[in-house]
Design an enzyme around this catalytic site. Structure first.
Site, mmCIF file in Angstrom:
data_model
loop_
_atom_site.group_PDB
_atom_site.id
_atom_site.type_symbol
_atom_site.label_atom_id
_atom_site.label_comp_id
_atom_site.label_asym_id
_atom_site.label_seq_id
_atom_site.Cartn_x
_atom_site.Cartn_y
_atom_site.Cartn_z
ATOM 1 N N SER A 369 0.867 -1.178 0.000
ATOM 2 C CA SER A 369 0.000 0.000 0.000
ATOM 3 C C SER A 369 0.900 1.223 0.000
ATOM 4 O O SER A 369 1.698 1.405 0.916
ATOM 5 C CB SER A 369 -0.908 0.015 1.235
ATOM 6 N N ARG A 370 0.794 2.038 -1.042
ATOM 7 C CA ARG A 370 1.703 3.187 -1.140
ATOM 8 C C ARG A 370 1.303 4.332 -0.227
ATOM 9 O O ARG A 370 2.027 5.310 -0.128
ATOM 10 C CB ARG A 370 1.770 3.657 -2.607
ATOM 11 N N VAL A 371 0.153 4.227 0.427
ATOM 12 C CA VAL A 371 -0.218 5.214 1.439
ATOM 13 C C VAL A 371 0.407 4.835 2.776
ATOM 14 O O VAL A 371 0.802 5.679 3.569
ATOM 15 C CB VAL A 371 -1.751 5.324 1.548
#
Length: 515
Positions: A369-371
Site C-alpha cells: 500500500s503506497r499510502v
C-alpha cells in the site's frame, strides 16, 4: 325545436374551433436525425447526425438507446445499449442532446440498477431528479488533500499490513477463484452502521453470481448502504463498457456532498475486453494484444476520479477497489501492469496459498500500500508495525528450511512464531473483525502469548481469548475502539489479561511466555 338547438351547438363549436385556430402558436422542435446504414454485433453506423457530440445518448426509432462512439467524416459509429436485433438498416436515429448520464443520490441506496441507472430489482422506479454525466474530469491536485483516514476492511491481514485509506485506489489482483470478490464483499459488509457508503459494480459476470452477491449483502445487513450496478455477461458490450463510469458517477455525488464512498469495480479485465470488442467492431486500430491504443487512458480516467477532497470542498472522499484477474499468476501482462501503474498499491492473492488453506491468500512480498501507515489507526500501527516484515522474513525462512539444513535456535523460534502468526491472520469469509479485536489478537501473536499453543489449536485460541476479553475485560476493547490507540496504561492491562487467560487455558503448558 331540435333543429334550432343543433344549429346553435354547431355555431358554438365553430366559434370555439376558429378561436383555437387563431390563437394557435406553432412550436418548432429541431432534431438531429440520421439514418442507419449498417448494423450488427452490437454496433451501428448512421449517416446524418451532423450535430451529435461524443458520448451523446442517441435513440433509435423503436426506442432502443445507443451511444455515439466514433465521429467520422461521413457517418457516426454508435454502440447499441440494448437489443440490436430489433434495429434494421434504413431506420431513423436521433440525438437527444444529452451526454450519457445516470440518476444519483440516496434514492439508489439498497437498489440494483443497470449501467444506465434503470432498476432491475423489481422494487419499482427510483425517485430521484438528480442526474450526473458518467464521464467527468478528475479533481485536480489543489482540490485534494492527503489520504490519512482508514477504510476499515475488517480483514486482519489487510488492516494490519496493507492499510487502505479513504480516497485511495487499491488494486485487488489474482487468478480466478482466489477470493478477490470475497475481500471486496467483506469490506462492504464491515461498513454496516458506519459512515462509508458503497457501490459494487459487476462487469461481465454471470447473473447467478451477481444474484448471490446481492443475497449475501442482504443477509448480512449491508445492502441498505450499498448500490449494486450490474452489466452482466449477457448484456451488450456497450453497457459493460459504461458500467464502471456509471458507478463512479454515483460515488462522486456522495463525495461532493462531503460524504465518504467506496466503489468496487469487479472486474476491470472484463471491462477492457468489452472496450476492445466495441473498438474493433468500429474499426479502431488495434495495438498490443489487439487492445486499442487508448486502453491505458480508459482506466486512468476512471481511477483518477477516486480522491479525498480538500476540506474547503467538503472533505468528502471516493475510494476505489478495482479488481483484476490474472492468468497463471502472471501480473506482467498488459492490463495488470497498466492498472498497477495507476493505482496506489495492490493486494496480490496467490493460488498456491489459497490451495494451502491460507485465506485470505495474501502474498505479503508482492502486496503493498503506497499510502502506508498514514491510513492506519495509531493502535494498529503500534501493534502491527513489524508484522509485515516478520511475515516476509518467515516466508523466506520457510522456503530455506525446506532444504532440511540445521537451523539455529533463533531461526527455529522465528519459524514457529511465523506459523502461529499465519494462523492468526487466517479469517473465514463474511466475518469481518472490529478494530479492537484485531489489535488484541495481533498483539498476542506478536508478543509471544501463543508461542506454546500447538499450531492446529491457534484458531481455537484466538476465538477463546477474544471471548474471554469480551466477557472479563470489556473495558480494554472499548478503550481501544474509542481512543484508536493503545495507551501505556491500557497495554499493561492487556498484558495482565492475556497472562491471566494463558494461566487458565489448557492448550499447552507455560503459555505465559512473552517478549
Amino acid at each position: 325545436m331540435v333543429t334550432t338547438r343543433a344549429t346553435d351547438l354547431l355555431q358554438e363549436l365553430t366559434l370555439t374551433l376558429r378561436r383555437q385556430i387563431e390563437t394557435f402558436q406553432p412550436t418548432i422542435e429541431t432534431l438531429d436525425v440520421g439514418t442507419v446504414i449498417e448494423v450488427g454485433d452490437g454496433i451501428a453506423r448512421a449517416s446524418g447526425l451532423a450535430g451529435v457530440s461524443m458520448s451523446e445518448l442517441v435513440e433509435f426509432e423503436n426506442g432502443i438507446p445507443g451511444i455515439a462512439f466514433n465521429l467520422e467524416v461521413d457517418n457516426v459509429g454508435i454502440i447499441i445499449a440494448g437489443d440490436y436485433t430489433e434495429i434494421e438498416e434504413g431506420q431513423t436515429v436521433h440525438g437527444t442532446g444529452r451526454i450519457v448520464s445516470v440518476p444519483v443520490g440516496d434514492a439508489l441506496l439498497g437498489r440494483v440498477v443497470d449501467a444506465l441507472g434503470r432498476p432491475v430489482d423489481g422494487k419499482g422506479p427510483i425517485k430521484t431528479d438528480r442526474y450526473r454525466p458518467i464521464e467527468r474530469i478528475a479533481p485536480g491536485v489543489i482540490e485534494r488533500q492527503n489520504v490519512d483516514t482508514p477504510v476499515q476492511t475488517g480483514i486482519k491481514a489487510i488492516d494490519a499490513m496493507i492499510p487502505i485509506g479513504r480516497g485511495q485506489r487499491e488494486l485487488i489482483i489474482g487468478d480466478r477463484q482466489t477470493g478477490k470478490t470475497a475481500l471486496a464483499i467483506d469490506t462492504i459488509i464491515n461498513q454496516r452502521d458506519k459512515d462509508l457508503l458503497c457501490i459494487y459494480v459487476a462487469i461481465g459476470q454471470k447473473r447467478a453470481k451477481v444474484a448471490q452477491v446481492v443475497a449475501t449483502l442482504e443477509r448480512y445487513g449491508a445492502l441498505n448502504h450499498t448500490i449494486v450496478v450490474v452489466a452482466s455477461a449477457s448484456e451488450p458490450a456497450a453497457l459493460q463498457y459504461i458500467a464502471p463510469y456509471a458507478g463512479c458517477a454515483m460515488g462522486e455525488e456522495f463525495m461532493e456532498q462531503g460524504r465518504d464512498a467506496l466503489v468496487v469495480y469487479d472486474d476491470l479485465t472484463k471491462h477492457a475486453w468489452a472496450y476492445r470488442q466495441v473498438s474493433l467492431l468500429l474499426r479502431r486500430p488495434p495495438g498490443r494484444e489487439a487492445y486499442p491504443g487508448d486502453i491505458f487512458y480508459l482506466h486512468s480516467r476512471l481511477l483518477e476520479r477516486a480522491a479525498r477532497l480538500h476540506k474547503d470542498r467538503g472533505g468528502g472522499s471516493l475510494t476505489a477497489l478495482p479488481i483484476v484477474e490474472t492468468q497463471l499468476g502472471d501480473i506482467a501482462t498488459y492490463i495488470p501492469t497498466n492498472i498497477i501503474s495507476i493505482t496506489d498499491g495492490q493486494i496480490y492473492l496467490e493460488t498456491d496459498l489459497f490451495n494451502a488453506g491460507i485465506r485470505p491468500a495474501l502474498n505479503v512480498g508482492i502486496s503493498v500500500s503506497r499510502v502506508g501507515g498514514d491510513a492506519q489507526t495509531k493502535a494498529m500501527k503500534q501493534v502491527a508495525g513489524r508484522l509485515r516484515l516478520d511475515m516476509a522474513q518467515f516466508r523466506e525462512l520457510a522456503a530455506f528450511a525446506q532444504f532440511g539444513s540445521d537451523l539455529d535456535e533463533t531461526t527455529l523460534r522465528r519459524l514457529e512464531r511465523g506459523r502461529r502468526l499465519t494462523e492468526i491472520l487466517k479469517q473465514p469469509q463474511y466475518a469481518p473483525m472490529p478494530l479492537e479485536e484485531q489489535v488484541i489478537i495481533i498483539y498476542a501473536g506478536i508478543h509471544g502469548y501463543c508461542d506454546a499453543v500447538p499450531v492446529d489449536q491457534v484458531r481455537r485460541y484466538e476465538q477463546d481469548v477474544l471471548a474471554f476479553m469480551r466477557t472479563q475485560y470489556p473495558e480494554i476493547g472499548a478503550d481501544i475502539a474509542t481512543r484508536k490507540e493503545l495507551t501505556a496504561e491500557n497495554e499493561a492491562r492487556l498484558r495482565d489479561a492475556l497472562s491471566a487467560f494463558n494461566r487458565s487455558c489448557t492448550y499447552a503448558t507455560a503459555l505465559d511466555t512473552q517478549e
